[in-house]
Design an enzyme around this catalytic site. Structure first.
Site, PDB file in Angstrom:
ATOM      1  N   ASP A 122      -6.888   4.338  -4.813  1.00  0.00           N
ATOM      2  CA  ASP A 122      -7.590   4.217  -3.525  1.00  0.00           C
ATOM      3  C   ASP A 122      -8.207   5.601  -3.303  1.00  0.00           C
ATOM      4  OD1 ASP A 122      -7.838   2.318  -1.004  1.00  0.00           O
ATOM      5  OD2 ASP A 122      -7.411   4.276  -0.174  1.00  0.00           O
ATOM      6  N   LYS A 144       0.867  -1.186   0.000  1.00  0.00           N
ATOM      7  CA  LYS A 144       0.000   0.000   0.000  1.00  0.00           C
ATOM      8  C   LYS A 144       0.898   1.229   0.000  1.00  0.00           C
ATOM      9  CE  LYS A 144      -4.372   1.137   0.077  1.00  0.00           C
ATOM     10  NZ  LYS A 144      -5.545   0.447  -0.481  1.00  0.00           N
TER      11      LYS A 144
HETATM   12  P1  NDP Z   1     -12.823   7.746  -3.364  1.00  0.00           P
HETATM   13  O1  NDP Z   1     -11.758   8.741  -3.125  1.00  0.00           O
HETATM   14  O2  NDP Z   1     -13.307   7.526  -4.742  1.00  0.00           O
HETATM   15  O3  NDP Z   1     -14.099   8.070  -2.452  1.00  0.00           O
HETATM   16  C1  NDP Z   1     -13.983   8.139  -1.061  1.00  0.00           C
HETATM   17  C2  NDP Z   1     -15.337   8.526  -0.499  1.00  0.00           C
HETATM   18  O4  NDP Z   1     -15.291   8.400   0.913  1.00  0.00           O
HETATM   19  C3  NDP Z   1     -15.691   9.987  -0.784  1.00  0.00           C
HETATM   20  O5  NDP Z   1     -17.081  10.115  -0.857  1.00  0.00           O
HETATM   21  C4  NDP Z   1     -15.121  10.679   0.446  1.00  0.00           C
HETATM   22  O6  NDP Z   1     -15.725  11.933   0.740  1.00  0.00           O
HETATM   23  C5  NDP Z   1     -15.440   9.687   1.528  1.00  0.00           C
HETATM   24  N1  NDP Z   1     -14.485   9.835   2.619  1.00  0.00           N
HETATM   25  C6  NDP Z   1     -13.135   9.704   2.558  1.00  0.00           C
HETATM   26  N2  NDP Z   1     -12.577   9.958   3.740  1.00  0.00           N
HETATM   27  C7  NDP Z   1     -13.606  10.246   4.568  1.00  0.00           C
HETATM   28  C8  NDP Z   1     -13.684  10.587   5.939  1.00  0.00           C
HETATM   29  N3  NDP Z   1     -12.580  10.682   6.700  1.00  0.00           N
HETATM   30  N4  NDP Z   1     -14.920  10.807   6.481  1.00  0.00           N
HETATM   31  C9  NDP Z   1     -16.044  10.727   5.718  1.00  0.00           C
HETATM   32  N5  NDP Z   1     -16.023  10.413   4.411  1.00  0.00           N
HETATM   33  C10 NDP Z   1     -14.831  10.170   3.856  1.00  0.00           C
HETATM   34  O7  NDP Z   1     -12.280   6.385  -2.732  1.00  0.00           O
HETATM   35  P2  NDP Z   1     -12.739   4.892  -3.007  1.00  0.00           P
HETATM   36  O8  NDP Z   1     -14.193   4.850  -3.291  1.00  0.00           O
HETATM   37  O9  NDP Z   1     -11.789   4.303  -3.981  1.00  0.00           O
HETATM   38  O10 NDP Z   1     -12.418   4.201  -1.608  1.00  0.00           O
HETATM   39  C11 NDP Z   1     -13.397   4.138  -0.565  1.00  0.00           C
HETATM   40  C12 NDP Z   1     -13.000   3.044   0.415  1.00  0.00           C
HETATM   41  O11 NDP Z   1     -12.936   1.784  -0.277  1.00  0.00           O
HETATM   42  C13 NDP Z   1     -11.632   3.197   1.084  1.00  0.00           C
HETATM   43  O12 NDP Z   1     -11.691   2.637   2.372  1.00  0.00           O
HETATM   44  C14 NDP Z   1     -10.730   2.337   0.202  1.00  0.00           C
HETATM   45  O13 NDP Z   1      -9.564   1.934   0.890  1.00  0.00           O
HETATM   46  C15 NDP Z   1     -11.664   1.175  -0.081  1.00  0.00           C
HETATM   47  N6  NDP Z   1     -11.345   0.364  -1.238  1.00  0.00           N
HETATM   48  C16 NDP Z   1     -11.225   0.925  -2.481  1.00  0.00           C
HETATM   49  C17 NDP Z   1     -10.969   0.115  -3.566  1.00  0.00           C
HETATM   50  C18 NDP Z   1     -10.933   0.656  -4.959  1.00  0.00           C
HETATM   51  O14 NDP Z   1     -10.857  -0.167  -5.894  1.00  0.00           O
HETATM   52  N7  NDP Z   1     -11.021   1.937  -5.179  1.00  0.00           N
HETATM   53  C19 NDP Z   1     -10.733  -1.331  -3.417  1.00  0.00           C
HETATM   54  C20 NDP Z   1     -10.970  -1.835  -2.073  1.00  0.00           C
HETATM   55  C21 NDP Z   1     -11.238  -0.994  -1.036  1.00  0.00           C
HETATM   56  P3  NDP Z   1     -14.908  13.301   0.459  1.00  0.00           P
HETATM   57  O15 NDP Z   1     -14.968  13.488  -1.018  1.00  0.00           O
HETATM   58  O16 NDP Z   1     -15.628  14.328   1.226  1.00  0.00           O
HETATM   59  O17 NDP Z   1     -13.501  13.074   0.964  1.00  0.00           O
END
Ligand code: NDP
Length: 450
Positions: free
Chosen positions: A165, A125
């Site tokens: 991510d 990571k």
């Molecule tokens: P994105 O950056 O596309 O989206 C993240 C989302 O989560 C946004 O809506 C963001 O809101 C919100 N968010 C992030 N941090 C916080 C916080 N501290 N409090 C509240 N809301 C928050 O990321 P992903 O969709 O790719 O990833 C989301 C999750 O899924 C993570 O945990 C990631 O590790 C996991 N994941 C992702 C994979 C992938 O293929 N992308 C694979 C497996 C797991 P805002 O815009 O306001 O920050």
């Protein structure tokens, strides 16, 4: 049990400031006691002491110039955690909260998740404390260029293959790929989540969210239930949440919420997926914009959340899909979900539930799909992208999607079977941790001490 506790105690002494990593280590290790008792060779080979330490940790300075001509400095990281099963694989996160402890938690979880896919990938990571919010397109590009100027030394198609991510999507992967190519002169599959024009895979964008729903369907089907007609609460509004919402509609469920770090949307008619994509992917706007354009949708800012929990989890639902970030489901949120009739929780985000919330879900006997198993569709499809790059072929959307579905079904079945083998039927948390752990541990023993 003493073995587990001793290793956890020593981690607490060594890394007192890495609370999220310590939480992840506890979450995994506490479920391993049955397999450690059954297989004393793991203690003999000091597998726990070895598996909790990354093979390598790269920490570097990232300097870049913003639009005002000012020099900015960020910290960049790549943690190459475990390569027993294959090249390091895991995403890059750009978020101000990123530090070694956060990336160790994510990298540690990634080892076992990748093992569960049954594909040849180790765990890693990386990322940076760079905050993409409010940055211009050119600032994002300059940062990505600067980040890759250092990262390129440590990665390669058979060495370490990063992906996206939080804060890293197709746009950022494209900029980093361009820099890698320029620095090395090589056009190769060194990153996944690439644009389709230069080696990306169809269905990679959708994979984590779609895979999450495939896993959930399989989990429910194993008890004669389904998602059809179910009201679903989803958190987040990024990559994972968006494609979870899309697939939920496709299987006949009704997703009614999405969130970001400022607030959440409750849309009683169900989230309008076309509008969500327009707002998030095209306009790159906030969810307040969704509320402006969608009569009937209610926006609740964080300041109005109930104390001690994200407001999303107070919305009555049959199934919940946390898809935003770590520890977004507190113990109180878990109890509220169950009290309101929720009978299924499947985790799209990494470690979205606190230890207390996890315990609540496991002990309540609801259908609980832990992150390592339920969100492995993203990394699995990344590996399918690597396979296409290595073979210089392109598979159709349907081919990739059907492989993804098979992988998610297999992950569920293996996880459920392992839980049953260890007399914990239905406890997929224990099943996933043991099934992933044994594969990595056996490979480590076979490869000796190096
Ligand atoms: P994105 O950056 O596309 O989206 C993240 C989302 O989560 C946004 O809506 C963001 O809101 C919100 N968010 C992030 N941090 C916080 C916080 N501290 N409090 C509240 N809301 C928050 O990321 P992903 O969709 O790719 O990833 C989301 C999750 O899924 C993570 O945990 C990631 O590790 C996991 N994941 C992702 C994979 C992938 O293929 N992308 C694979 C497996 C797991 P805002 O815009 O306001 O920050």
């Amino acid at each position: 049990m003493n073995y587990v506790q001793n290793v956890l105690d020593s981690l607490k002494r060594l890394y007192p400031e890495q609370s999220t990593f310590l939480q992840a280590a506890e979450e995994v290790l506490m479920t391993l006691t049955p397999v450690l008792n059954a297989r004393p060779e793991y203690a003999k080979h000091k597998i726990l002491e070895r598996i909790v330490e990354p093979e390598k940790t790269h920490l570097f300075r990232v300097e870049w110039v913003d639009d005002k001509g000012e020099i900015q400095v960020n910290r960049g990281y790549r943690i190459q955690y475990n390569s027993a099963l294959g090249p390091y694989k895991g995403g890059l996160r750009f978020h101000p909260s990123v530090n070694v402890g956060i990336l160790r938690f994510l990298g540690f979880e990634q080892i076992f998740k990748n093992a569960l896919t049954g594909l040849s990938i180790g765990g890693g990571k990386g990322g940076s404390d760079f905050d993409p919010k409010g940055k211009s397109e050119t600032e994002i590009m300059r940062f990505c260029n600067a980040f890759m100027t250092e990262l390129f030394r440590y990665i390669g198609p058979t060495v370490d293959v990063p992906a996206g991510d939080i804060g890293v999507g197709g746009r950022e992967v494209g900029y980093m790929y361009g820099t890698y190519k320029k620095l090395t002169g090589r056009y190769e599959g060194v990153l996944t989540g690439k644009n389709l024009l230069f080696g990306g895979s169809l269905a990679r964008t959708e994979a984590t969210g779609y895979g999450l729903v495939y896993f959930t369907e399989r989990m429910l089907a194993s008890c004669g239930k389904s998602l059809e007609g179910r009201t679903c609460a989803v958190s987040g509004s990024g990559n994972v949440a968006t494609y979870c919402v899309e697939k939920l509609w496709q299987v006949g469920a009704k997703p009614v919420t999405v969130s970001d770090s400022n607030g959440f949307i409750y849309d009683p008619e169900g989230i309008d997926i076309a509008l969500l994509k327009q707002v998030k992917e095209v306009e790159r706007a906030r969810l307040t914009r969704y509320a402006e354009l969608r009569p009937g949708a209610k926006y609740t800012p964080v300041s109005e959340y109930p104390e001690g929990m994200n407001g999303v989890w107070a919305v009555p639902c049959d199934a919940a899909f946390p898809c935003a970030t770590q520890n977004e489901v507190t113990g109180k949120a878990a109890q509220t979900l169950i009290a309101n009739g929720c009978t299924c929780v499947a985790e799209g985000a990494n470690m979205p539930s606190s230890l207390e919330a996890m315990r609540t879900f496991v002990e309540s006997g609801i259908n609980y799909g832990p992150a390592k198993a339920a969100n492995a569709g993203g990394v699995a499809t990344s590996q399918l992208e690597m396979a296409q790059n290595a073979g210089m072929v392109h598979w159709t959307f349907e081919e990739v999607d059907s492989k993804l579905k098979n992988i998610m079904y297999n992950i569920h079945d293996m996880t459920a079977a392992t839980a049953k083998d260890f007399k914990a039927e239905g406890n997929l948390l224990l099943g996933a941790n043991i099934a992933g752990f044994t594969q990595v541990a056996d490979a480590m023993i076979a490869q000796g001490v190096n």
